[in-house]
Design a protein around this motif. Sequence first.
Motif, PDB file in Angstrom:
ATOM      1  N   LEU A 396       1.011  -1.333  -0.204  1.00  0.00           N
ATOM      2  CA  LEU A 396       0.237   0.322  -0.058  1.00  0.00           C
ATOM      3  C   LEU A 396       0.782   1.230   0.115  1.00  0.00           C
ATOM      4  CD1 LEU A 396      -3.222   1.361   0.611  1.00  0.00           C
ATOM      5  CD2 LEU A 396      -2.364   1.218   2.442  1.00  0.00           C
ATOM      6  N   ASN A 397       1.658   1.406   0.659  1.00  0.00           N
ATOM      7  CA  ASN A 397       2.610   2.339   1.108  1.00  0.00           C
ATOM      8  C   ASN A 397       3.299   2.550  -0.726  1.00  0.00           C
ATOM      9  OD1 ASN A 397       2.715   2.935   3.824  1.00  0.00           O
ATOM     10  ND2 ASN A 397       4.058   1.366   4.390  1.00  0.00           N
ATOM     11  N   GLN A 398       3.794   2.176  -1.216  1.00  0.00           N
ATOM     12  CA  GLN A 398       4.258   2.166  -2.501  1.00  0.00           C
ATOM     13  C   GLN A 398       3.161   2.133  -3.428  1.00  0.00           C
ATOM     14  OE1 GLN A 398       6.400  -2.318  -3.955  1.00  0.00           O
ATOM     15  NE2 GLN A 398       7.297  -2.213  -1.964  1.00  0.00           N
ATOM     16  N   ILE A 399       2.274   1.802  -3.343  1.00  0.00           N
ATOM     17  CA  ILE A 399       1.242   2.856  -4.210  1.00  0.00           C
ATOM     18  C   ILE A 399       0.966   3.640  -4.166  1.00  0.00           C
ATOM     19  CG2 ILE A 399      -1.628   2.086  -5.311  1.00  0.00           C
ATOM     20  CD1 ILE A 399      -1.183  -1.141  -4.138  1.00  0.00           C
ATOM     21  N   ILE A 400       0.765   4.323  -3.018  1.00  0.00           N
ATOM     22  CA  ILE A 400      -0.108   5.659  -3.011  1.00  0.00           C
ATOM     23  C   ILE A 400       1.498   6.749  -3.081  1.00  0.00           C
ATOM     24  CG2 ILE A 400      -0.107   7.211  -0.274  1.00  0.00           C
ATOM     25  CD1 ILE A 400      -1.277   5.117   1.243  1.00  0.00           C
ATOM     26  N   SER A 401       2.684   6.279  -2.862  1.00  0.00           N
ATOM     27  CA  SER A 401       3.667   6.855  -3.098  1.00  0.00           C
ATOM     28  C   SER A 401       4.131   6.447  -4.207  1.00  0.00           C
ATOM     29  CB  SER A 401       5.220   5.735  -2.853  1.00  0.00           C
ATOM     30  OG  SER A 401       5.547   6.306  -1.704  1.00  0.00           O
ATOM     31  N   LEU A 405       3.492  10.457  -6.717  1.00  0.00           N
ATOM     32  CA  LEU A 405       4.493  11.340  -8.324  1.00  0.00           C
ATOM     33  C   LEU A 405       3.845  11.035  -9.170  1.00  0.00           C
ATOM     34  CD1 LEU A 405       7.336   8.789  -7.408  1.00  0.00           C
ATOM     35  CD2 LEU A 405       7.431  11.183  -6.770  1.00  0.00           C
ATOM     36  N   ARG A 406       2.543  10.427  -9.348  1.00  0.00           N
ATOM     37  CA  ARG A 406       1.896  10.754 -10.520  1.00  0.00           C
ATOM     38  C   ARG A 406       1.035  12.102 -10.456  1.00  0.00           C
ATOM     39  NH1 ARG A 406      -1.825   6.068 -12.998  1.00  0.00           N
ATOM     40  NH2 ARG A 406       0.647   5.409 -12.889  1.00  0.00           N
ATOM     41  N   PHE A 407       0.342  12.504  -9.300  1.00  0.00           N
ATOM     42  CA  PHE A 407      -0.369  13.458  -8.369  1.00  0.00           C
ATOM     43  C   PHE A 407       0.566  14.719  -9.212  1.00  0.00           C
ATOM     44  CE2 PHE A 407      -1.768  16.502  -5.558  1.00  0.00           C
ATOM     45  CZ  PHE A 407      -3.195  16.756  -6.694  1.00  0.00           C
ATOM     46  N   SER A 505     -17.806   2.639   8.582  1.00  0.00           N
ATOM     47  CA  SER A 505     -17.269   4.017   8.588  1.00  0.00           C
ATOM     48  C   SER A 505     -16.526   4.281   7.790  1.00  0.00           C
ATOM     49  CB  SER A 505     -16.602   4.130  10.282  1.00  0.00           C
ATOM     50  OG  SER A 505     -18.019   3.739  10.918  1.00  0.00           O
ATOM     51  N   ILE A 506     -16.308   5.106   7.023  1.00  0.00           N
ATOM     52  CA  ILE A 506     -15.657   5.813   5.798  1.00  0.00           C
ATOM     53  C   ILE A 506     -15.014   6.587   6.060  1.00  0.00           C
ATOM     54  CG2 ILE A 506     -14.574   5.541   3.220  1.00  0.00           C
ATOM     55  CD1 ILE A 506     -17.672   3.481   3.179  1.00  0.00           C
ATOM     56  N   GLY A 507     -13.983   6.745   6.260  1.00  0.00           N
ATOM     57  CA  GLY A 507     -13.252   8.758   5.544  1.00  0.00           C
ATOM     58  C   GLY A 507     -12.502   8.669   4.130  1.00  0.00           C
ATOM     59  N   ILE A 508     -13.235  10.061   3.958  1.00  0.00           N
ATOM     60  CA  ILE A 508     -13.105  10.267   2.110  1.00  0.00           C
ATOM     61  C   ILE A 508     -12.244  11.182   2.372  1.00  0.00           C
ATOM     62  CG2 ILE A 508     -13.468  10.303   0.061  1.00  0.00           C
ATOM     63  CD1 ILE A 508     -16.501   8.779   0.902  1.00  0.00           C
ATOM     64  N   ILE A 509     -10.696  11.155   1.642  1.00  0.00           N
ATOM     65  CA  ILE A 509      -9.988  12.655   1.484  1.00  0.00           C
ATOM     66  C   ILE A 509      -9.987  12.488  -0.066  1.00  0.00           C
ATOM     67  CG2 ILE A 509      -9.693  12.584   3.865  1.00  0.00           C
ATOM     68  CD1 ILE A 509      -6.414  11.862   2.688  1.00  0.00           C
ATOM     69  N   GLN A 510      -9.148  13.727  -0.667  1.00  0.00           N
ATOM     70  CA  GLN A 510      -9.218  13.736  -2.477  1.00  0.00           C
ATOM     71  C   GLN A 510      -7.047  13.885  -1.881  1.00  0.00           C
ATOM     72  OE1 GLN A 510     -10.653  15.958  -4.655  1.00  0.00           O
ATOM     73  NE2 GLN A 510      -9.738  16.764  -5.383  1.00  0.00           N
ATOM     74  N   SER A 511      -6.049  13.932  -2.639  1.00  0.00           N
ATOM     75  CA  SER A 511      -4.815  14.053  -2.900  1.00  0.00           C
ATOM     76  C   SER A 511      -4.820  15.687  -3.130  1.00  0.00           C
ATOM     77  CB  SER A 511      -3.941  13.214  -3.912  1.00  0.00           C
ATOM     78  OG  SER A 511      -4.847  13.335  -5.073  1.00  0.00           O
ATOM     79  N   GLU A 512      -4.025  16.297  -1.979  1.00  0.00           N
ATOM     80  CA  GLU A 512      -4.009  17.407  -2.312  1.00  0.00           C
ATOM     81  C   GLU A 512      -2.229  17.949  -2.895  1.00  0.00           C
ATOM     82  OE1 GLU A 512      -5.627  19.351   1.311  1.00  0.00           O
ATOM     83  OE2 GLU A 512      -6.956  18.036   1.232  1.00  0.00           O
ATOM     84  N   PRO A 513      -1.895  19.089  -2.857  1.00  0.00           N
ATOM     85  CA  PRO A 513      -0.372  19.229  -3.173  1.00  0.00           C
ATOM     86  C   PRO A 513       0.717  19.172  -1.662  1.00  0.00           C
ATOM     87  CG  PRO A 513      -1.595  21.132  -4.471  1.00  0.00           C
ATOM     88  CD  PRO A 513      -2.369  20.087  -3.355  1.00  0.00           C
ATOM     89  N   LYS A 514      -0.158  19.384  -1.043  1.00  0.00           N
ATOM     90  CA  LYS A 514       0.320  18.860   0.516  1.00  0.00           C
ATOM     91  C   LYS A 514       0.995  17.753   1.099  1.00  0.00           C
ATOM     92  CE  LYS A 514      -3.938  18.867   3.618  1.00  0.00           C
ATOM     93  NZ  LYS A 514      -4.242  20.133   4.921  1.00  0.00           N
ATOM     94  N   ASP A 515       0.118  17.135  -0.189  1.00  0.00           N
ATOM     95  CA  ASP A 515       0.712  15.444   0.441  1.00  0.00           C
ATOM     96  C   ASP A 515       2.498  15.206   0.285  1.00  0.00           C
ATOM     97  OD1 ASP A 515      -2.171  15.027   1.663  1.00  0.00           O
ATOM     98  OD2 ASP A 515      -2.897  14.621   0.043  1.00  0.00           O
ATOM     99  N   THR A 516       3.045  14.757   1.117  1.00  0.00           N
ATOM    100  CA  THR A 516       4.202  14.498   0.233  1.00  0.00           C
ATOM    101  C   THR A 516       4.912  13.227   0.289  1.00  0.00           C
ATOM    102  OG1 THR A 516       5.414  15.562   2.290  1.00  0.00           O
ATOM    103  CG2 THR A 516       5.402  16.872   1.020  1.00  0.00           C
ATOM    104  N   SER A 517       3.524  12.528   1.429  1.00  0.00           N
ATOM    105  CA  SER A 517       3.984  10.975   2.156  1.00  0.00           C
ATOM    106  C   SER A 517       3.363  10.341   1.970  1.00  0.00           C
ATOM    107  CB  SER A 517       4.921  11.087   2.845  1.00  0.00           C
ATOM    108  OG  SER A 517       5.201  11.717   4.236  1.00  0.00           O
ATOM    109  N   PRO A 518       3.024   8.842   1.746  1.00  0.00           N
ATOM    110  CA  PRO A 518       1.727   7.805   2.453  1.00  0.00           C
ATOM    111  C   PRO A 518       1.447   8.582   3.801  1.00  0.00           C
ATOM    112  CG  PRO A 518       3.180   6.459   1.295  1.00  0.00           C
ATOM    113  CD  PRO A 518       4.414   8.676   1.436  1.00  0.00           C
TER     114      PRO A 518
END
Length: 556
Positions: A396-401, A405-407, A505-518
């Motif tokens: 999962l950490n590899q996928i998020i990383s 990078l793609r984002f 229970s589900i938490g939903i977020i969207q990637s943002e420029p401030k997300d620098t790491s998993p």
Amino acid sequence: MKSIKSKIFVFALLSTLIPSLVLGLLSFHLNENLIKDNVKRELRILASHASYELDAWVNQNIHEGNSLTSAKIIIDALSNAANLQNGYIKVSPEILTHYLSSVHKKLETILELTVVDTNKNVIASSSDQHILIEPLKNLWLDGNTSHQPLVSPPLWSDQFGTTVISIALPVVSYDDYILGQLVLTYDLQNIKPLLKGSAKSPRGEIYLFDWNGSTLLATHTDVTYPSFLDPRTFQYLLNNPGEFLTFRDFSQKHVIGLAYKAETLPIAVVAEKNHKDVYAAWTKQRDLYFILVGMSIFIVATIAIYLGHSIVTPLQRLINATGQIVKGNLDIPINAVTQKDEVGKLAQMFNLMMEKLRRSQAKILAANKAMQQKNQQLEKLSITDGLTGLYNRNKLNQIISDQLLRFQRNKRPFAVLMIDVDYFKVLNDKLGHVTGDEILAAIADTLTQSIRSIDFAARYGGDEFIIILTETTVKEAVITAERIRSQASEIHCKAIDKIINVTLSIGIIQSEPKDTSPITLISRADQALYEAKHAGRNQAHTISPDTEYATSLNPD
């Protein structure tokens, strides 16, 4: 040496006569089996293709009809019929009839459009004599409110002079209440061009039968309605899908055929080939086979006679060469013959050499196969969770990383869903760890089935899961989250043979420029999950760059 020459001559005769006699006796049987296998394969391809096209055609019509059910004029017309407000009518039946007629003219594949209310009363229709198929009509809202489309069995229509099917689609109000049905009637003949297949598909005839054995449609011939297949033949084909049978069809032609059942309609798809045509090809193959056998006998006899004259002189030299092969020199090719003279000695050495090579080869192949299996197992274990089969935390950490990078490159956001099973510890303690594991595995299956092939699902730990929806905004992710919560609400546990009510229970977020790491991304998703739990669980809480809101499932 003269005895060797005579033995070689006898061998030459036997090598030509015996194979020709044996192959001649076996050729008929082998060729017949080959033809049967080819016919079975081609018929299965034909029937499977036709069944697929039939189901795809129905699903396409359902999709086309669903786009019409959301029309405001239909919803308003049914709303008037259900609840008149102070005598004010937004849309009259005459206006709706005119609208249906205009749609009918644009959609040539549809024979008729009819709108009915929840009491099965016709509100409007594009035809003066609307078709309401009774088997379908009896299912409409008959005590069970359903959002699923209903498809009628194919029936002959005297009005249109063809076989028709009707599809009833629910018309839903803006408050998600069923107001009635939109009924679309189609000519079954429209499927005929699709059933013929491409020019590269196997040749054959496709028939469509209803479950009474009545012929509905044929791809290459005209069918007079009604035409029936022999009941016993039809029942055998229906009860043994994919198994071919030789029989006489409704036109009394001797054919070979098999059948499949369509998934969306009570229709049997039968693929046929003319028996005479099939065995005409078999006859040609048999004749060709005998010609090849005759040529092979001539060639083998010529080679055997040549070897009989050429092997005597270099025989001793070949024996010495074979001894070198046994010691490890594999550069000398030798043909071995089993005899008790010099050639026999050569054969013994040759056999020893071959046995040695076979053993070595077998060991190498076995070692390679075992190594490949171990490598595959290790690779799978390194990236998947043993209980659920989903990706593990490291993967999962590899996928998020990779997604981050793609984002950063294309600026296309992706969504993260952190999912937690409500009160899982209580369920685990109450029902047992075996049942708890079964619940987690079932939820994992639901997650896998609810996402696209380009998305990712992983077990984060314990009863927490994470889904990565690529190139998806937070608003689009809400739809997926609600679908997951709905599908996971009831889980049948085999260990206790009960259906368990499970909420998420589900938490939903969207990637943002401030997300620098998993870590930062998962932390925000965890915060959204915390808000969902704090708000009462059994809901999805969404945090987006410009707004924050929660969606919940109302048990009532």
